[in-house]
Design an enzyme around this catalytic site. Structure first.
Site, PDB file in Angstrom:
ATOM      1  CD  GLU A  56      -5.991 -10.739  -0.387  1.00 42.18           C
ATOM      2  OE1 GLU A  56      -5.039 -10.924  -1.166  1.00 42.18           O
ATOM      3  OE2 GLU A  56      -5.862 -10.667   0.843  1.00 42.18           O
ATOM      4  CD  GLU A  75      -4.522 -10.412  -8.109  1.00 41.50           C
ATOM      5  OE1 GLU A  75      -3.941 -10.088  -7.044  1.00 41.50           O
ATOM      6  OE2 GLU A  75      -5.641  -9.997  -8.428  1.00 41.50           O
ATOM      7  CG  LEU A 110       5.430 -10.511  -1.836  1.00 48.06           C
ATOM      8  CD1 LEU A 110       6.654 -11.105  -1.145  1.00 48.06           C
ATOM      9  CD2 LEU A 110       4.765  -9.472  -0.949  1.00 48.06           C
ATOM     10  CB  THR A 137      -2.270 -13.891  -4.164  1.00 43.23           C
ATOM     11  OG1 THR A 137      -2.411 -14.512  -2.882  1.00 43.23           O
ATOM     12  CG2 THR A 137      -3.386 -12.894  -4.337  1.00 43.23           C
ATOM     13  CG  ASP A 174      -2.076  -0.974   1.092  1.00 42.40           C
ATOM     14  OD1 ASP A 174      -2.247  -1.531  -0.004  1.00 42.40           O
ATOM     15  OD2 ASP A 174      -2.797  -1.174   2.081  1.00 42.40           O
TER      16      ASP A 174
END
Length: 539
Positions: A252, A449, A452, A411, A168
């Protein structure tokens, strides 16, 4: 390393590139643009050499052939690659952030063969001026720009705050009028055992309570999605091809069990259960009473430890801990069941809103890979995934997604077990294998995805490997995290370009710097390509 391309519309030469410069931190600084042979004539405002790469100029000496061909999916279809846009793509004022830089970046991504981009449609920006007062103008400008470049768009209905989690880079809280209601009634947000409130997302315990100025949270989310549908009706299914429904922190479907803000949690801590707001406690109490076990409804587990602890340091999560008792099973079934019900309510609302528009629906599940190799899978349990050595916690989620025709987005596709610290008992590869199997069983599409930011070819090689369909579901799409200045730098850009091409073909090249050191080529035998080229020339 030679890279032979087979696209009729986009030809990429890694050595012969031109540059486009901009000073934006989030966007490209010096971009190596692909050399493009357009399908129609156009006049760019800047100078760019236009060269066609001949399919017949093949350098056999520069590639090592392997007889295997690995397919992405059972029918050898390509895996489209999307790229996430910066978190602050739209400003707090509701405008498109740095449109010139965005335009140049989208141009570069299109030249690389990327299918499209993904953007967060932040609740805290769009509805910040008051209930039912929506401002989509910045996003509308983006949609038009994306269409202009011939790209597709995935839009996330982001009902969570931005800030306080991994990656973020900016702060976008929930709408001010929602925060006002939270200040009056702090139980509207998730709460841990010590009373710490988390303002990332409204507690699912009050999904059906009219706590937002007469509306329930589910009604507020539904009104938001309907407003989006009406504003972008002409683009849905054509430019906007996917709506990802945010169902928790970071978008999520999970509880905020491992918040990084203020050092609350640190990897690889087990996290904490988030069931102590009055709405969640009332639900727990009712569930316990229905079981004839009133004492079980007084609180969550007393021996589940703290955010930064390890499983064996707690009575609940240790090898033969409380998690595997009758009480533990009751609590975990209730806790995970509440999360499933929340997802079911939100996806049902989304399906009712977007059905018939032509846009796919997707939902995101977190890749919590630490302590995966322990019996209790503590970090997954606190996040709401009742997944242990004895129980599959992802199959119920996959079946719920399947019921609504929703793509299961997962992810940590880029991670390898060997890259994780031994003391954390991680297994991202094992976790991905499990999810691939359950999505196949539930007959639901799987998309991926990276967890990181990674730019190295080793990470791309792992995504290529996990995209295979020979063990469970193959990937229907992959979204790369995230577009920023570093992505467009030298080797990083070349790695992305090569990765996109490899994902678009039934056969794939594993990069030379693959961390496994395989240094091999997996793909179509070169003679077949020569024959196809000759056939096309004769047609």
């Amino acid at each position: 390393m030679a890279l032979t391309l087979r696209s009729s519309t986009s030809f990429i030469n890694l050595k012969e590139t031109k540059s486009f410069k901009t000073s934006d931190d989030h966007f490209l600084a010096t971009v190596s643009f692909a050399q493009i042979k357009p399908s129609c004539r156009f006049r760019p405002k800047y100078s760019m050499s236009m060269q066609q790469v001949s399919h017949e100029k093949i350098s056999e000496k520069k590639e090592k052939l392997h007889s295997l061909m690995i397919s992405h999916t059972e029918n050898n279809s390509k895996v489209p690659v999307y790229v996430m846009l910066p978190l602050d793509t739209v400003t707090h004022g509701g405008n498109l952030n740095k449109p010139k830089a965005m335009n140049a970046s989208l141009m570069a991504l299109k030249s690389a063969g990327v299918e499209g981009v993904m953007v967060d449609a932040w609740w805290g920006l769009v509805e910040k001026d008051g209930p039912l007062k929506y401002n989509w103008e910045g996003y509308f400008e983006l949609v038009q720009m994306v269409e202009k470049h011939g790209l597709k768009l995935q839009v996330v209905m982001s009902f969570h705050q931005c800030g306080g989690n991994v990656g973020d880079s900016c702060s976008i809280p929930l709408p001010p009028w929602v925060l006002e209601e939270i200040s009056k009634n702090p139980d509207l947000v998730y709460t841990d055992r010590s009373g710490r409130r988390n303002p990332e997302y409204i507690s699912l315990g009050c999904d059906s309570m009219p706590v937002l100025r007469g509306r329930t949270p589910i009604q507020a989310y539904t009104d938001y999605m309907r407003s989006f549908r009406e504003r972008f009706r002409d683009y849905l299914g054509r430019v906007i091809v996917e709506i990802q429904v945010g169902m928790g922190p970071c978008g999520e479907l999970r509880y905020p069990s491992y918040p990084e803000s203020n050092g609350t949690w640190k990897f690889p801590g087990i996290g904490e259960f988030q069931c102590y707001d009055k709405f969640m406690r009332a639900s727990l109490e009712a569930a316990a009473a229905a079981m004839g076990k009133k004492d079980w409804g007084k609180s969550g587990p007393h021996d589940s430890g703290h955010y930064k602890q390890f499983p064996e340091e707690t009575g609940f999560f240790r090898k033969d801990g409380t998690w595997n008792t009758e009480y533990g099973q009751f609590f975990l079934e209730w806790y995970s069941g509440m999360l499933l019900d929340h997802g079911d309510r939100l996806l049902s609302a989304a399906k009712g809103t977007f059905q018939g528009t032509g846009a796919k629906l997707s939902g995101k599940v977190a890749g919590i890979h630490w302590h995966y190799n322990t019996r209790s899978h503590a970090a997954e349990l606190t996040a709401g995934y009742y997944n242990t050595r004895h129980r599959d916690g992802y199959l119920p989620i996959a079946r719920m997604f399947s019921k609504h025709g929703v793509v299961f987005n997962f992810t940590c596709m880029e991670m390898r077990d060997s890259q994780q610290p031994e003391h954390a008992n991680c297994s991202p590869e094992g976790l991905v294998r499990q999810v691939k199997m359950v999505t196949k069983t539930a007959r639901v599409e799987l998309a991926g995805e990276n967890a990181l930011e990674r730019y190295d070819s080793g990470a791309y090689a792992q995504v290529l490997a996990t995209s295979r369909s020979d063990s469970g579901s193959g990937l229907s799409a992959f979204t790369y995290l995230r577009m920023n200045k570093r992505l467009f730098e030298g080797d990083n850009w070349r790695n992305l370009v090569e990765f996109v091409k490899n994902m678009s073909e039934g056969g794939r090249k594993i990069p030379d710097s693959d961390s496994r050191g395989t240094n091999l080529y997996i793909g179509f035998i070169r003679n077949k390509n020569v024959e196809k080229t000759k056939e096309a020339a004769l047609a």
